[in-house]
Design a protein around this motif. Structure first.
Motif, PDB file in Angstrom:
ATOM      1  N   GLY A   7      10.271 -12.427   1.154  1.00  0.00           N
ATOM      2  CA  GLY A   7      11.215 -11.496   0.557  1.00  0.00           C
ATOM      3  C   GLY A   7      10.520 -10.350  -0.151  1.00  0.00           C
ATOM      4  O   GLY A   7      10.906  -9.192  -0.009  1.00  0.00           O
ATOM      5  N   LEU A   8       9.480 -10.646  -0.902  1.00  0.00           N
ATOM      6  CA  LEU A   8       8.759  -9.603  -1.622  1.00  0.00           C
ATOM      7  C   LEU A   8       8.036  -8.665  -0.664  1.00  0.00           C
ATOM      8  O   LEU A   8       7.973  -7.457  -0.893  1.00  0.00           O
ATOM      9  N   GLY A  39      -1.929  -6.515  -6.581  1.00  0.00           N
ATOM     10  CA  GLY A  39      -2.454  -5.173  -6.371  1.00  0.00           C
ATOM     11  C   GLY A  39      -2.141  -4.591  -5.005  1.00  0.00           C
ATOM     12  O   GLY A  39      -2.509  -3.442  -4.724  1.00  0.00           O
ATOM     13  N   LEU A  40      -1.435  -5.328  -4.161  1.00  0.00           N
ATOM     14  CA  LEU A  40      -1.154  -4.855  -2.808  1.00  0.00           C
ATOM     15  C   LEU A  40      -0.295  -3.591  -2.809  1.00  0.00           C
ATOM     16  O   LEU A  40      -0.567  -2.631  -2.089  1.00  0.00           O
ATOM     17  N   ILE A  45       0.217   2.404  -2.298  1.00  0.00           N
ATOM     18  CA  ILE A  45       0.665   3.680  -2.847  1.00  0.00           C
ATOM     19  C   ILE A  45      -0.497   4.665  -2.956  1.00  0.00           C
ATOM     20  O   ILE A  45      -0.384   5.830  -2.565  1.00  0.00           O
ATOM     21  N   VAL A  46      -1.630   4.193  -3.470  1.00  0.00           N
ATOM     22  CA  VAL A  46      -2.792   5.073  -3.618  1.00  0.00           C
ATOM     23  C   VAL A  46      -3.285   5.547  -2.252  1.00  0.00           C
ATOM     24  O   VAL A  46      -3.657   6.718  -2.083  1.00  0.00           O
ATOM     25  N   GLN A  47      -3.257   4.656  -1.267  1.00  0.00           N
ATOM     26  CA  GLN A  47      -3.689   5.039   0.075  1.00  0.00           C
ATOM     27  C   GLN A  47      -2.755   6.044   0.728  1.00  0.00           C
ATOM     28  O   GLN A  47      -3.159   6.773   1.638  1.00  0.00           O
ATOM     29  N   SER A  48      -1.509   6.129   0.237  1.00  0.00           N
ATOM     30  CA  SER A  48      -0.512   6.988   0.892  1.00  0.00           C
ATOM     31  C   SER A  48      -0.708   8.474   0.608  1.00  0.00           C
ATOM     32  O   SER A  48      -0.147   9.306   1.310  1.00  0.00           O
ATOM     33  N   GLU A  69      -9.987  -7.697  -6.444  1.00  0.00           N
ATOM     34  CA  GLU A  69     -10.511  -8.009  -5.111  1.00  0.00           C
ATOM     35  C   GLU A  69      -9.736  -7.244  -4.040  1.00  0.00           C
ATOM     36  O   GLU A  69     -10.329  -6.722  -3.086  1.00  0.00           O
ATOM     37  N   THR A  70      -8.418  -7.161  -4.188  1.00  0.00           N
ATOM     38  CA  THR A  70      -7.604  -6.393  -3.243  1.00  0.00           C
ATOM     39  C   THR A  70      -8.064  -4.946  -3.172  1.00  0.00           C
ATOM     40  O   THR A  70      -8.228  -4.382  -2.083  1.00  0.00           O
ATOM     41  N   VAL A  71      -8.268  -4.360  -4.321  1.00  0.00           N
ATOM     42  CA  VAL A  71      -8.707  -2.964  -4.399  1.00  0.00           C
ATOM     43  C   VAL A  71     -10.071  -2.789  -3.740  1.00  0.00           C
ATOM     44  O   VAL A  71     -10.304  -1.823  -2.996  1.00  0.00           O
TER      45      VAL A  71
END
Length: 216
Positions: A7-8, A39-40, A45-48, A69-71
């Motif tokens: 859902g998320l 952080g996903l 958003i930053v990549q956009s 770690e995601t970043v």
């Protein structure tokens, strides 16, 4: 829980698809994600947008480690910082974290503050955000409207389960009119409200009330 994760993910995909529409032609340089979790979403958003930087805030140290770690995996360590802090007390974050922020994202956090700190806690959080944003900033607040009574709607993913879970954990989901009233009392102007078709979620696009109205 697999259903919750699904859902998320669906919600994030929906929000990212509409991200350009929600922001319009605003010039955004730094985004703050309050309650950033893994952080996903912040990373996406930053990549956009080229040159966009970000700061993610989460109270849980283990969650902050996951977000860091995601970043790193996404190659954004030079553009995104993850800090441990209270998403409900933005004024207590470091000056470095708050400086230059012109977009704030806060997803499914305000209703937690409503349970833990009451109406005054939500107002304090929103006022802090308005101060950080300054006159030209934007707040995207994703929240949940209480359905008021049990309903079934196959187009609203996870709605009954979400409402029932919050009843069991003694959390109160406010009506949409309550959320908008809180935002306005905190000095924020409601520019638009967009449904997100999951568990009665919607996104409020807000700006400081003393700011000039955005260009059409």
């Amino acid at each position: 829980m697999p259903d919750l994760a699904t859902g998320l993910t669906s919600l994030e995909d929906n929000l990212m698809t509409r991200f350009p529409e929600l922001l319009g032609n605003r010039s955004i340089t730094k985004v703050m994600d309050l309650g950033c979790g893994s952080g996903l979403m912040l990373s996406r958003i930053v990549q956009s947008r080229p040159g966009l930087t970000g700061v993610g805030v989460d109270a849980n140290a283990e969650t902050c480690a996951v977000a860091t770690e995601t970043v790193a995996v996404d190659g954004l360590a030079d553009r995104v910082t993850i800090v441990a802090g209270d998403a409900g007390r933005v004024s207590q974050l470091s000056t470095e974290a708050r400086s230059g922020v012109d977009l704030v994202m806060i997803m499914f956090v305000l209703h937690e503050l409503l349970r833990q700190r009451g109406r005054d806690g939500v107002l304090a959080c929103l006022r802090d955000i308005a101060d950080v944003l300054g006159p030209d900033g934007t707040l995207l607040a994703v929240e949940v409207e209480s359905v008021g009574e049990p309903i079934r709607n196959d187009n609203l993913l996870f709605t009954p389960e979400y409402e029932f879970t919050h009843v069991l954990t003694h959390q109160r989901l406010a009506m949409r009119s309550e959320w908008t009233a809180l935002a306005q009392e905190a000095g924020l102007r409601v520019e638009r409200i967009e449904p997100l078709r999951m568990c009665q979620a919607f996104c409020m696009v807000l700006s400081p009330a003393h700011a000039a109205a955005p260009a059409a």
